[in-house]
Design a protein around this motif. Structure first.
Motif, short mmCIF file in Angstrom:
data_model
loop_
_atom_site.label_atom_id
_atom_site.label_comp_id
_atom_site.label_asym_id
_atom_site.label_seq_id
_atom_site.Cartn_x
_atom_site.Cartn_y
_atom_site.Cartn_z
N ARG A 1 76.51 83.98 11.80
CA ARG A 1 75.12 83.31 12.02
C ARG A 1 75.00 82.02 11.35
O ARG A 1 74.14 81.22 11.84
N ASP A 2 75.83 81.59 10.29
CA ASP A 2 75.80 80.49 9.68
C ASP A 2 76.75 79.44 10.33
O ASP A 2 76.58 78.26 9.84
N GLY B 1 86.31 74.10 -10.37
CA GLY B 1 85.66 74.15 -9.01
C GLY B 1 86.02 75.55 -8.29
O GLY B 1 86.42 76.33 -8.99
N LEU B 2 85.33 75.57 -7.12
CA LEU B 2 85.37 76.84 -6.41
C LEU B 2 86.53 76.62 -5.02
O LEU B 2 86.43 75.42 -4.83
N PRO C 1 86.94 76.32 -1.38
CA PRO C 1 86.13 75.77 -0.34
C PRO C 1 85.40 76.63 0.42
O PRO C 1 85.91 77.84 0.80
N SER C 2 84.12 76.32 0.94
CA SER C 2 83.77 77.33 2.19
C SER C 2 84.31 76.92 3.23
O SER C 2 84.57 76.05 3.68
N LEU D 1 83.47 77.44 5.95
CA LEU D 1 82.22 76.94 7.10
C LEU D 1 82.48 75.33 7.00
O LEU D 1 82.01 74.73 8.02
N HIS D 2 82.81 74.62 5.83
CA HIS D 2 82.98 73.29 5.97
C HIS D 2 84.27 73.00 4.89
O HIS D 2 84.16 72.54 3.67
N PHE E 1 92.70 70.97 -0.38
CA PHE E 1 92.63 71.11 -2.12
C PHE E 1 92.22 69.92 -2.80
O PHE E 1 91.94 70.19 -4.00
N HIS E 2 91.83 68.81 -1.99
CA HIS E 2 91.67 67.58 -2.75
C HIS E 2 90.38 67.72 -3.79
O HIS E 2 90.59 67.01 -4.90
N PRO E 3 89.50 68.29 -3.39
CA PRO E 3 88.39 68.30 -4.32
C PRO E 3 88.61 68.89 -5.78
O PRO E 3 87.86 68.54 -6.59
#
Lengths: 361, 325, 308
Positions: free
Chosen positions: A35-36, A292-293, A295-296, A298-299, A306-308
């Motif tokens: 639903r998201d 970091g985590l 990635p979602s 959804l986005h 992996f760049h972030p």
């Protein structure tokens, strides 16, 4: 360890004239419609496994490694999960195009699966004998008595003491390790060509983990099965796997021979994973982690997913998604894969030190 | 390896080729997490609820009956006590769309005025049951041991009485069935009877919810930090364990409206001159074949009111129950 | 298993005494003279009142009265009604009728409730699911006496399919409509319970395992899913028999069924303490025993309970 197994020892006869890979996932795409929004869980995953070979699929939770396995088994929850592209070829036949009935018959007999948490994966209200015997009764049409006999043999095969008594017991009467053995026995019942083990040791004590892995390895070699070992635990993999496929955000980011991969990982994510294994020789220093985590889904980030989190990220990483680069018998999805491959230092020399067990030769 | 964030060794070898970027912390991360602000249980439930027609229908019904209970004159200008014996059991006519009852009183007006006592009894009984059952449940669940055993057995004693049977005995004991009695006292006794006979179920639900919550890490942490029993119960356990109780209380509100009507119908609960749906239905039962409107109209009011609260409870239950997602 | 049964049995004893004492105390303190109606319009003669006070030990302290009374009941001396009948006689005609009604109601409740629950639980959100949801909500919201009158009116008066009131010794077929009325509210509840139980277990790991074993959908549902999902439902239904024994008062009244409910109701209204106490005690006993049997049944059906 038999690296030669990659040459597909043709023990099994079913579909014998097919000379490609035993099981091949080709450019698989899966999305979850929630639903998201739509989460793209698998984005073009390809891997394969042959008779007698062990492929380790490595990744954090949410990397899509388990979803790929569920898709192969045809036990993906739909909805929310939908296969949107690709093929899964078992002995050359695309399973995604098969009828429901044909797919059902491949389960357990062609491809079987061992689940992570045997306590919840076994039905609490039936004896283990019933649950194993059910396969013989319903799939092979054996009598209750025959099925029970075969169940006892299987419990014996996975080294459960007193199989004659234990076959009458319920799952909660077994210890964690014994329960996982029951799970393995059940998966072997119909003598499958491919066994998928989804985090088979995660729920277990460290000492028991090794026993279960040994058992899996032993049975796999005995029966010349293809084994897909899904895990997030690098320690488990090194001893057992022939090849490693590292997954990140629903993609394979690196694939290589086990030893090669450990010696010189060619993707920053793999390097990060190796770095975060605690090491005796670096006692007292802070443990390296990946910032970091994941990635979602959804986005998914643009460019390289992996760049972030990547310490080597450049402008190009933010804009362009790298292809899976062929580095000569090994692959990496990094713009700088060549550089990483050509660097002098070997990962193992620095990171693995004298942890011989991790390198399996 | 002083910088734990980056692959320090990689830097040593790669520094010349790629000037390393300052590490990308979360603040620079792409907008991956932006729209997924952490949703709590209740805001999550609210998100679900807003999309459910069931929820809006129930809210509409509840608002209508609340207004009816508070301001009956908004709905009718007819005096519910005015009678015209020449019209007894007559069917609908203009100005009296639902006809007349046995004494020639307006059925619609009496049904509107009947809302007041039903809603009042239902509301107070539900609150009482929620409080008594909730308190007993949280104490039994939190302390466990002999306190739990004693409270549970006391609960069992009341639970052992079948509801209608118990209510008939209780009400006959405290309200003389042969006299009409003081209306306020009767209402209080009816409410008390419902509470006394229903609280064990609520205590059971609350107890198991509290036991589940008690195990969670944050409660253990609060205890380790030296928080007192009362503080742990009120601040840590209550907010996390109360949702099943809230759902149950909402549904109970509707059910108790029906219970009040049942008891009045049996003649052991409210009695004239109180205007109640149950009494109206009871009066009408023998005239079902000649004047069905006398029974059907108050029955429809009653059912709609019960439906409103039961629907709300069900909608909330669906929204907060993660198992049903 | 044995220890579990014993523990449950021991827990039952204080509850049985507590509940019956509560009833005893309430009934004997009914307002008005306990023997007022017995002698017709005149006041009773003092000699009669004395005899009755002696019969029921009313000069002893309440707790002693209670235990003397219980001792009589243990010896199957249930006393007489005020009209002189043996209470045990009254019970032996009324009890089987109510039991029959309760059985019919539980059967109807189980069959309809479970079927609706399984169908909707397997395919949630569909047309059928929504239809069942709405109709169950309606059923829950309609008080039993409203459903009773509606069905009686429709089937009995308007269409003439059934006799609006049943005969003195009703057959099972006569009890179908009353049973449906008695079951109506709980039937909706059963279907909701089954639905959520099925829906929850449908996502359980062991159901996925069963699918991965290559079993047919039918086998996965009927053996693996249903067995686990129905354990709480079956036990709930068992307890319902007990509930219906004392909860059939309204239904029995509407259809003029000569069961226990009517007898108790009349006795309470007539302030016949000597009749109310033994009958209610028997009903409570049946109710508690039904709950005990259900608890044990649970342990038989779910092997995990046995090892607690």
């Amino acid at each position: 360890m038999s690296h030669a197994a990659t040459q597909a020892a043709p023990k099994k006869s079913a579909g014998a004239d097919y000379d490609g890979h035993l099981l091949e996932v080709d450019d698989l795409h899966v999305e979850f419609r929630t639903r998201d929004g739509v989460a793209k869980v698998i984005n073009g995953v390809s891997y394969h496994v042959d008779h007698g070979e062990t492929l380790a699929v490595l990744g954090e939770s949410g990397s899509g490694k388990s979803v790929t396995a569920q898709t192969i088994m045809g036990i993906l929850d739909t909805p929310p999960g939908f296969v949107t592209g690709g093929e899964i070829r078992f002995k050359g036949v695309d399973m995604l195009k098969q009828s429901k009935e044909a797919r059902r018959k491949i389960r357990a007999a062609g491809i079987a699966m061992v689940f992570q948490d045997a306590l919840s994966a076994l039905n609490p209200v039936f004896t283990v004998g019933f649950q194993i015997g059910e396969l013989f009764r319903k799939r092979l049409g054996m009598s209750r008595k025959e099925a029970r006999q075969r169940a006892i043999e299987l419990l014996d095969l996975v080294k459960i003491p007193n199989p004659k008594e234990r076959v009458r017991q319920y799952p909660h009467e077994f210890s964690g390790g014994m329960r996982q053995r029951v799970m393995i026995a059940m998966s072997l019942a119909l003598d499958p060509d491919v066994l998928i083990a989804d985090e088979p040791t995660t729920a277990l004590d460290v000492t028991v983990q090794a026993q279960i892995m040994d058992l899996l390895k032993e049975i796999q070699q005995e029966r010349d099965m293809g084994l897909i070992l899904i895990t997030h635990d690098l320690g488990v993999v090194a001893d057992v796997a022939d090849r490693i496929a590292v997954m990140y955000a629903g993609r394979i980011v690196e694939e290589a021979d086990c030893a090669t991969c450990y010696r010189k990982p060619c993707h920053p994510y793999t390097i990060g994973l190796l770095n975060s294994i605690p090491r005796m020789d670096l006692k007292g220093q802070e443990l390296a982690t990946i910032k970091g985590l994941p990635p979602s889904l959804l986005h998914i980030p643009t460019g390289c997913t992996f760049h972030p989190r990547c310490p080597m990220a450049q402008e190009i990483c933010r804009t362009t998604e790298p292809p899976l680069l062929d580095l000569g018998g090994r692959w990496s999805r990094c713009h700088f894969a060549e550089d990483l491959k050509n660097r002098d230092q070997e990962q193992s020399a620095i990171y693995l030190g004298d942890q011989k067990g991790l390198i399996s030769e | 390896m002083s910088d734990p964030g980056a692959f320090t060794n990689e830097r040593e070898t790669e520094e010349q080729q790629h000037a390393p970027e300052p590490f990308l912390g979360e603040e620079e991360a792409p907008p991956s997490g932006k729209q997924e602000k952490a949703r709590g249980l209740w805001s999550d439930a609210w998100y679900d609820l807003r999309r459910k027609p069931l929820f809006w229908v129930s809210i509409t019904l509840i608002v209508i009956f609340m207004l009816m209970a508070l301001f009956p004159s908004l709905f009718t200008s007819t005096d519910p006590y005015a009678f015209d014996l020449s019209k007894r059991t007559d069917g609908p006519e203009s100005g009296h769309i639902f006809g007349y009852d046995l004494q020639g009183r307006d059925v619609y007006a009496r049904s509107v005025y009947g809302a007041q006592v039903s809603i009042l009894v239902g509301l107070v009984a539900a609150l009482g049951v929620g409080l008594v059952g909730g308190a007993a449940g949280i104490i039994a669940g939190y302390y466990g041991g002999w306190i739990d055993a004693v409270l549970s057995r006391i609960g069992d004693v009341f639970f052992g009485l079948p509801f209608v049977l118990g209510a008939i005995v209780l009400l006959s004991t405290f309200i003389d069935p042969t006299k009409s009695g003081d209306p306020t006292k009767i209402k209080v006794v009816v409410i008390l009877a419902i509470v006394v006979l229903s609280w064990p179920q609520f205590a059971r639900v609350m107890r198991s919810s509290v036991i589940a919550t008690k195990q969670s890490d944050y409660v253990q942490a609060a205890r380790a930090l030296g928080a007192g029993h009362t503080r742990i119960m009120v601040r840590h356990i209550l907010p996390n364990a109360i949702s099943p109780l809230i759902v149950m209380t909402t549904i109970a509100l509707g059910v108790f409206v029906g219970v009040e009507a049942t008891l009045s119908f049996l003649g052991v609960g409210l009695r004239p001159p109180i205007i109640s749906w149950g009494i109206a239905i009871s009066d009408a039962q023998t005239y079902l074949d000649i004047a069905p409107h006398m029974l059907l109209v108050p029955a429809a009011f009653l059912s709609a009111a019960v439906l409103g609260f039961v629907m709300l409870g069900e909608a909330v239950r669906e929204a907060i129950d993660p198992k049903l997602k | 298993m044995g220890r579990y049964a014993l523990r449950r049995l021991l827990q039952l004893i204080p509850v049985l005494f507590g509940t019956t004492f509560l009833i005893y105390w309430l009934v004997w303190s009914l307002p008005g003279n306990a023997f007022a109606g017995k002698c017709g319009p005149r006041l009773c003669e003092q000699s009669y009142i004395d005899e009755m006070r002696d019969r029921y030990n009313l000069d002893d302290p309440l707790i002693v009265q209670y235990f003397k009374y219980m001792w009589d009941m243990v010896r199957f001396d249930f006393g007489t009604t005020y009209s002189g009948e043996q209470v045990s006689e009254v019970l032996s005609t009324a009890l089987p009728i109510t039991m029959k009604l309760a059985l019919v109601a539980v059967l109807i409740e189980g069959v309809i409730g479970i079927t609706a629950g399984v169908l909707t639980g397997l395919k949630r959100g569909g047309f059928l699911d929504n239809m069942v949801l709405v109709s169950t909500l309606f059923l829950i919201s309609l008080p039993v006496f409203v459903v009773g009158f509606l069905l009686q009116y429709l089937f009995g008066v308007k269409w003439g399919i059934i006799d609006p009131s049943v005969s003195e010794d009703p057959s099972f077929s006569e009890l179908i409509i009353p049973g449906l009325v008695l079951a109506s509210g709980q039937m909706a509840y059963i279907s909701r319970l089954t639905r959520s139980s099925i829906a929850e277990n449908n996502r359980a790991d062991y159901v996925r395992t069963a699918v991965a074993k290559g079993l047919t959908r039918g086998r996965v549902v009927s053996v693996h899913l249903l067995r686990n999902s129905l354990i709480p439902i079956i036990t709930f239904l068992g307890a319902e028999i007990g509930t219906f024994m004392g909860g059939a008062i309204v239904t029995e009244g509407i259809f003029n069924i000569q069961g226990v409910g009517g007898v108790v109701f009349d006795a309470v209204r007539g302030q016949e303490a000597g009749t109310v106490v033994p009958i209610v005690t028997v009903i409570v006993l049946i109710y508690l025993l039904a709950n005990l049997i259900v608890d044990l049944l649970y342990a038989v059906l779910d092997p995990r309970i046995r090892y607690e």
